[in-house]
Structures are given as structure tokens and as C-alpha cells.
Scaffold this active site. Structure first.
Site, PDB file in Angstrom:
ATOM      1  N   GLU A   7       0.754  -1.163   0.127  1.00 58.85           N
ATOM      2  CA  GLU A   7      -0.057   0.081  -0.003  1.00 58.85           C
ATOM      3  C   GLU A   7       0.911   1.218  -0.079  1.00 58.85           C
ATOM      4  O   GLU A   7       1.759   1.434   0.874  1.00 58.85           O
ATOM      5  CB  GLU A   7      -0.932  -0.020   1.329  1.00 58.85           C
ATOM      6  CG  GLU A   7      -1.932  -1.226   1.275  1.00 58.85           C
ATOM      7  CD  GLU A   7      -2.715  -0.790   2.418  1.00 58.85           C
ATOM      8  OE1 GLU A   7      -4.078  -0.473   2.158  1.00 58.85           O
ATOM      9  OE2 GLU A   7      -2.437  -1.037   3.387  1.00 58.85           O
ATOM     10  N   CYS A  10      -1.516   9.378   3.339  1.00 57.87           N
ATOM     11  CA  CYS A  10      -1.551   8.798   2.118  1.00 57.87           C
ATOM     12  C   CYS A  10      -2.561   9.289   1.606  1.00 57.87           C
ATOM     13  O   CYS A  10      -2.522   9.396   0.006  1.00 57.87           O
ATOM     14  CB  CYS A  10      -1.472   7.209   1.945  1.00 57.87           C
ATOM     15  SG  CYS A  10      -2.897   6.624   2.912  1.00 57.87           S
TER      16      CYS A  10
HETATM   17  P1  NAD Z   1       9.091   4.668   3.829  1.00 60.25           P
HETATM   18  O1  NAD Z   1       8.623   4.038   2.441  1.00 60.25           O
HETATM   19  O2  NAD Z   1       9.975   5.344   4.007  1.00 60.25           O
HETATM   20  O3  NAD Z   1       9.001   3.480   5.006  1.00 60.25           O
HETATM   21  C1  NAD Z   1       7.995   2.584   5.189  1.00 60.25           C
HETATM   22  C2  NAD Z   1       8.681   1.409   6.015  1.00 60.25           C
HETATM   23  O4  NAD Z   1       9.438   0.700   4.965  1.00 60.25           O
HETATM   24  C3  NAD Z   1       9.604   1.801   7.224  1.00 60.25           C
HETATM   25  O5  NAD Z   1       9.287   0.870   8.044  1.00 60.25           O
HETATM   26  C4  NAD Z   1      11.023   1.629   6.438  1.00 60.25           C
HETATM   27  O6  NAD Z   1      11.925   1.271   7.657  1.00 60.25           O
HETATM   28  C5  NAD Z   1      10.692   0.355   5.618  1.00 60.25           C
HETATM   29  N1  NAD Z   1      11.889   0.539   4.681  1.00 60.25           N
HETATM   30  C6  NAD Z   1      12.631   1.164   4.026  1.00 60.25           C
HETATM   31  N2  NAD Z   1      13.506   0.906   3.061  1.00 60.25           N
HETATM   32  C7  NAD Z   1      13.198  -0.579   3.321  1.00 60.25           C
HETATM   33  C8  NAD Z   1      13.942  -1.702   2.403  1.00 60.25           C
HETATM   34  N3  NAD Z   1      14.765  -1.484   1.467  1.00 60.25           N
HETATM   35  N4  NAD Z   1      13.599  -2.879   2.620  1.00 60.25           N
HETATM   36  C9  NAD Z   1      12.624  -3.121   3.346  1.00 60.25           C
HETATM   37  N5  NAD Z   1      11.963  -1.983   4.476  1.00 60.25           N
HETATM   38  C10 NAD Z   1      12.243  -0.849   4.027  1.00 60.25           C
HETATM   39  O7  NAD Z   1       7.620   5.412   4.211  1.00 60.25           O
HETATM   40  P2  NAD Z   1       7.280   6.371   5.412  1.00 60.25           P
HETATM   41  O8  NAD Z   1       8.034   7.805   5.037  1.00 60.25           O
HETATM   42  O9  NAD Z   1       7.401   5.729   6.694  1.00 60.25           O
HETATM   43  O10 NAD Z   1       5.779   6.497   5.083  1.00 60.25           O
HETATM   44  C11 NAD Z   1       5.242   7.711   4.556  1.00 60.25           C
HETATM   45  C12 NAD Z   1       4.592   6.911   3.118  1.00 60.25           C
HETATM   46  O11 NAD Z   1       3.703   5.878   3.385  1.00 60.25           O
HETATM   47  C13 NAD Z   1       4.033   7.831   2.039  1.00 60.25           C
HETATM   48  O12 NAD Z   1       4.278   7.674   0.858  1.00 60.25           O
HETATM   49  C14 NAD Z   1       2.434   7.567   2.446  1.00 60.25           C
HETATM   50  O13 NAD Z   1       1.840   7.862   1.131  1.00 60.25           O
HETATM   51  C15 NAD Z   1       2.632   6.195   2.568  1.00 60.25           C
HETATM   52  N6  NAD Z   1       1.479   5.478   3.322  1.00 60.25           N
HETATM   53  C16 NAD Z   1       0.502   4.979   2.337  1.00 60.25           C
HETATM   54  C17 NAD Z   1      -0.788   4.204   3.151  1.00 60.25           C
HETATM   55  C18 NAD Z   1      -1.818   3.566   2.403  1.00 60.25           C
HETATM   56  O14 NAD Z   1      -2.544   2.859   3.045  1.00 60.25           O
HETATM   57  N7  NAD Z   1      -1.560   3.540   0.848  1.00 60.25           N
HETATM   58  C19 NAD Z   1      -0.773   4.626   4.380  1.00 60.25           C
HETATM   59  C20 NAD Z   1      -0.025   5.504   5.318  1.00 60.25           C
HETATM   60  C21 NAD Z   1       1.397   5.905   4.686  1.00 60.25           C
END
Ligand code: NAD
Length: 420
Positions: A249, A283
Site C-alpha cells: 500500500e 496517504c
Molecule cells: P517509507 O517507505 O520510507 O518506509 C516505510 C517502511 O519501510 C519503514 O518501516 C521503513 O523502515 C521500511 N523500509 C525502508 N526501506 C526499506 C527496504 N529497502 N526494505 C524493507 N523495508 C524498508 O515510508 P514512510 O516515510 O514511513 O511513510 C510515508 C509513506 O507511506 C508515504 O508515501 C505515504 O503515502 C505512505 N502511506 C500509505 C498508506 C496507504 O494505506 N496507502 C498509508 C500510510 C502511509
């Protein structure tokens, strides 16, 4: 003394054996160091996956109603600490306290909802062509499920992934965001207080490397990820390479359309809130608004007033609507995007004058107009309190412009015309 956070593995809190510790800083007050948290390690991910694997055979054999009881008790354990959880969540990620309170209330509802689903663990009977044959479907757990979650809904997102996984007999390793480890630990504390069997729900702390290590654990059979589009694509590729199931997501560039017959006051109030509450760090936050020319000027006046009426910080005020950006890098990114945005900045984008907010990462919400629809500010998810307005002739042009985006997450339409 600043508390040091531990992983939660096999029902026990375990400090990280060797890795470095990183400070967890309150975005509303950068002098407030909430905790030190492990940067994360492959070793901790492996221990957590092994614990979830060991817990699987007895958890999957429990009848659904018995698993439901565990989820109900977890919901009650969260409810018993709801005010404390909301305050901790608000302090760690800068969510205004009213929204943080709502998120915690939603957590109890998520657990109760999925407790009900565990009782309704239904399959189908399928009419058979062969005489004497009985054909049916039943649900079978996948095994160990890894959850990788973002910082912005640090309690609800982990639970809306964990609760269905657990309800249907899977065991879980959660890797919360490195920006919200304290809330992850509080979820573990409530799971322990509710008596979830050891190893059924584990929390491994850390950042990208911990998440990447978890994806490579052989016992992990499925991954549920929420976060940015770029990281989601990497998670999907890693899961595809291992041929395990995944869901991703990701982000949005969400649009609101305002047609000439809309209730302009309502449209302005809802668009302002949708774009700017929690500083646009959702999001589903609205970041583009498309307005029909006949009402453009009247709507933008109302929109400006509605945005300016949203109280900015302090997040512990019940009326606060706009909190801080999550990190200095996030605030810099938003300010750079505004500085480079083509078109007119009608207002906003600077730190607020209120001295109580000076140690936080606050920005006054910004409204742009006459932006080139192909420009980065109109195309890329900014995750900040920025809204770009576009004028159009009619509903067809509005829809064409709305669809000029590589994202598809949420959209709204303000009109009284059912045909539109
Ligand atoms: P992010 O993608 O930076 O991190 C998300 C998670 O992924 C964190 O736990 C991070 O440590 C982990 N991560 C990072 N790199 C990784 C890798 N290479 N391998 C495995 N795990 C890894 O996102 P964020 O800044 O924490 O959150 C904001 C984003 O989330 C925005 O883009 C927002 O739109 C999205 N979001 C989407 C929804 C939805 O339901 N569609 C809901 C909330 C947030």
C-alpha cells in the site's frame, strides 16, 4: 535517563545485542529525546522470524473463536491505556492529540472487528460433477507474516495488518518505522499484557536494513507493506524473487474536484482539512484541487479562509489541526519543492511566528495556483501541507486533469449533480 527501546521477541523484551542506537526525537520539540532505539540488525530479524516460526504450529491449531478471544483481550489492553498511548503517539510522530486519540480508538475497533472475522472463518461448498465427491474450500494460514509499516499511523496500520493475519492463524513479525519505534514497543506491551502466546506477535526495531533483512528470512511466507512507492517497489521485487505473497500500500497525489453547483463552504472546509490536517502527512491527503472556472475565485477565497482557520500546533492542544513535519529532512524537502514550484504561491510555506512552536518542525500550510500540471509539485507526493489549485472549463477537463497522475489512491468530487 533516556529510555532504551528493545525488540519484542518470543514474548520477551530483548535489547539489541550489538548494533548502534539512534535517538527518537519529538518533531514538535527537537530538544525532547523520547528514547534511543536500535538501528536494527539482521540477527534480530532472524531471531524474531524464528520465534514466529516456533509459535506457528500451536497458534494455527487453535480454533478461530479461541484466537478471537486473544484479539478481544488485546483490544481491552489497548483501551485500558488509551490516553497514555494517544499522548505517546502524538509526541513521537507529531499527530495532533485529537487525531491521535481517534487513531487509538480505531485500534480497539480493528482488533474487535477481526476477532469477529476469526469466528466467521468460513469456506464454500462447491457442487461436484463426480458422484460421491465433496468439494469445499477452507482457509489455511500462510505461516510467518512480516509487516513493514510507515510512521504516520504507527498504531492503526500495524494492527490492521496484524489483526487479520493473527485471526486466521498466521504468526507475525512487525518491523515498525524507525521514526515510530516507541509506539511499536507499546503495542508489544499491550499484546503481552493481553496474554498473547509468546512468539505469536513479535516486534523487531530498526530501519531499512532491518526491513530488508526480514524479507530474506526463509520462514517469512508473506509480507504486508505500507509506505512510499519507491520502497514498496523494492519490497515487491524482493518478495517476487522469493516467490512469496505480498501486498504493498503506497503513496498518493490525491485530488478534489469542485464543480459550479457545489456547496462551496462545505467544499472549502473539507478540502482544507483533507489537505492540511496532520500537515498533509497522510496517504489520502488531498494535494490537488481542480475547480471549475465559474466558481474558481469564490472557492479559492473560501479555501484560503478555511485553511487559515485550522489551528497550527501545539499538538497537545485539543483544537490543534496542523502538526509539525516529521523530520528536518522532510521539512527541507517541502520547502525546496515550494521554492522551485512554478506558478503563484498564494500564501504559506514559512515557519509560523508562534514562539511556542519554535523548537518544532512546523510550517504554515501553503496554497499554490496556476501550477503547470506536469511540474513536480503537481505530480510527486510531497507529504506536507501543500495544496495546488487548478482551474478548468468543465467536468470533462477536470477528470482528464485528475487522471494525469501516476498515482491512484483517493479522490473527491463536490457537486449536487448525480450525472457528474
Ligand atoms: P517509507 O517507505 O520510507 O518506509 C516505510 C517502511 O519501510 C519503514 O518501516 C521503513 O523502515 C521500511 N523500509 C525502508 N526501506 C526499506 C527496504 N529497502 N526494505 C524493507 N523495508 C524498508 O515510508 P514512510 O516515510 O514511513 O511513510 C510515508 C509513506 O507511506 C508515504 O508515501 C505515504 O503515502 C505512505 N502511506 C500509505 C498508506 C496507504 O494505506 N496507502 C498509508 C500510510 C502511509
Amino acid at each position: 535517563m533516556t529510555p532504551v527501546l528493545s525488540h519484542f521477541i518470543a514474548g520477551e523484551f530483548r535489547p539489541d545485542a550489538d548494533g548502534p542506537l539512534l535517538p527518537v526525537i519529538n518533531p514538535s520539540d527537537r530538544d525532547d529525546v523520547i528514547a534511543l532505539a536500535p538501528e536494527g540488525s539482521a540477527a534480530a530479524a532472524a531471531l524474531a522470524a524464528a520465534a514466529a516460526s516456533a509459535a506457528l504450529s500451536s497458534w494455527r491449531r487453535l480454533p478461530g473463536p479461541a484466537r478471537a478471544e486473544h484479539l478481544y483481550r488485546w483490544s481491552s489492553a489497548i483501551e485500558a491505556r488509551r490516553a497514555e498511548l494517544a499522548r505517546a503517539l502524538s509526541r513521537e510522530v507529531g499527530k495532533p492529540i485529537a487525531e491521535a486519540t481517534g487513531e487509538v480508538a480505531r485500534c480497539t475497533m480493528i482488533l474487535r472487528y477481526y476477532a469477529g472475522e476469526a469466528v466467521r472463518d468460513l469456506g464454500d461448498v462447491i457442487p461436484a460433477q463426480m458422484p460421491g465427491a465433496l468439494q469445499f474450500t477452507m482457509r489455511d494460514p500462510l505461516g510467518v507474516v512480516a509487516l513493514i509499516t510507515p510512521w504516520n499511523f504507527p498504531a492503526a496500520i500495524p494492527l490492521w495488518k496484524a489483526a487479520p493475519a493473527l485471526a486466521f492463524g498466521n504468526t507475525v513479525v512487525l518491523k515498525p518505522s524507525e521514526l515510530a519505534p516507541h509506539v511499536g514497543v507499546l503495542l508489544a506491551e499491550t499484546a503481552a499484557a493481553a496474554g498473547l502466546p509468546p512468539g505469536v506477535f513479535n516486534v523487531v526495531l530498526g530501519g531499512p536494513s532491518a526491513g530488508a533483512a526480514l524479507l530474506e528470512e526463509a520462514s517469512v511466507r508473506a509480507v504486508s507493506f505500507t509506505g512510499s512507492a519507491g520502497v514498496g517497489a523494492r519490497v515487491a521485487a524482493a518478495c517476487a524473487a522469493r516467490n512469496i505473497r505480498y501486498q504493498t500500500e503506497m503513496g498518493g497525489k490525491n485530488v478534489a474536484i469542485v464543480l459550479p453547483d457545489a456547496d462551496l463552504d462545505l467544499a472549502a472546509r473539507l478540502t482544507a482539512g483533507g489537505a492540511m490536517r496532520y500537515a498533509g502527512q497522510k496517504c489520502t491527503a488531498t494535494s490537488r484541487v481542480i475547480v471549475a472556472h465559474p466558481v474558481e475565485a469564490a472557492f479559492l477565497d473560501r479555501l484560503r479562509a478555511a485553511i487559515e482557520a485550522l489551528p497550527i500546533g501545539p499538538v497537545e492542544d485539543a483544537a490543534c489541526a496542523v502538526g509539525p513535519l516529521i523530520t528536518p529532512a522532510a521539512r527541507d524537502r517541502v520547502r525546496a519543492a515550494l521554492a522551485n514550484a512554478p506558478g503563484e504561491r498564494m500564501f504559506g510555506g514559512e515557519p509560523p511566528g508562534d514562539a511556542r512552536l519554535a523548537r518544532g518542525l512546523f510550517l504554515v500550510p501553503a496554497l499554490l495556483r496556476d501550477v503547470d500540471p506536469g511540474a513536480s509539485v503537481a505530480q510527486d507526493e510531497l507529504f506536507g501541507p501543500v495544496l495546488a489549485a487548478f482551474g478548468v472549463r468543465d467536468v470533462d477537463q477536470a477528470i482528464t486533469l485528475a487522471n494525469r497522475s501516476r498515482y491512484g489512491l483517493s479522490a473527491s468530487l463536490f457537486t449536487r449533480d448525480l450525472g457528474a
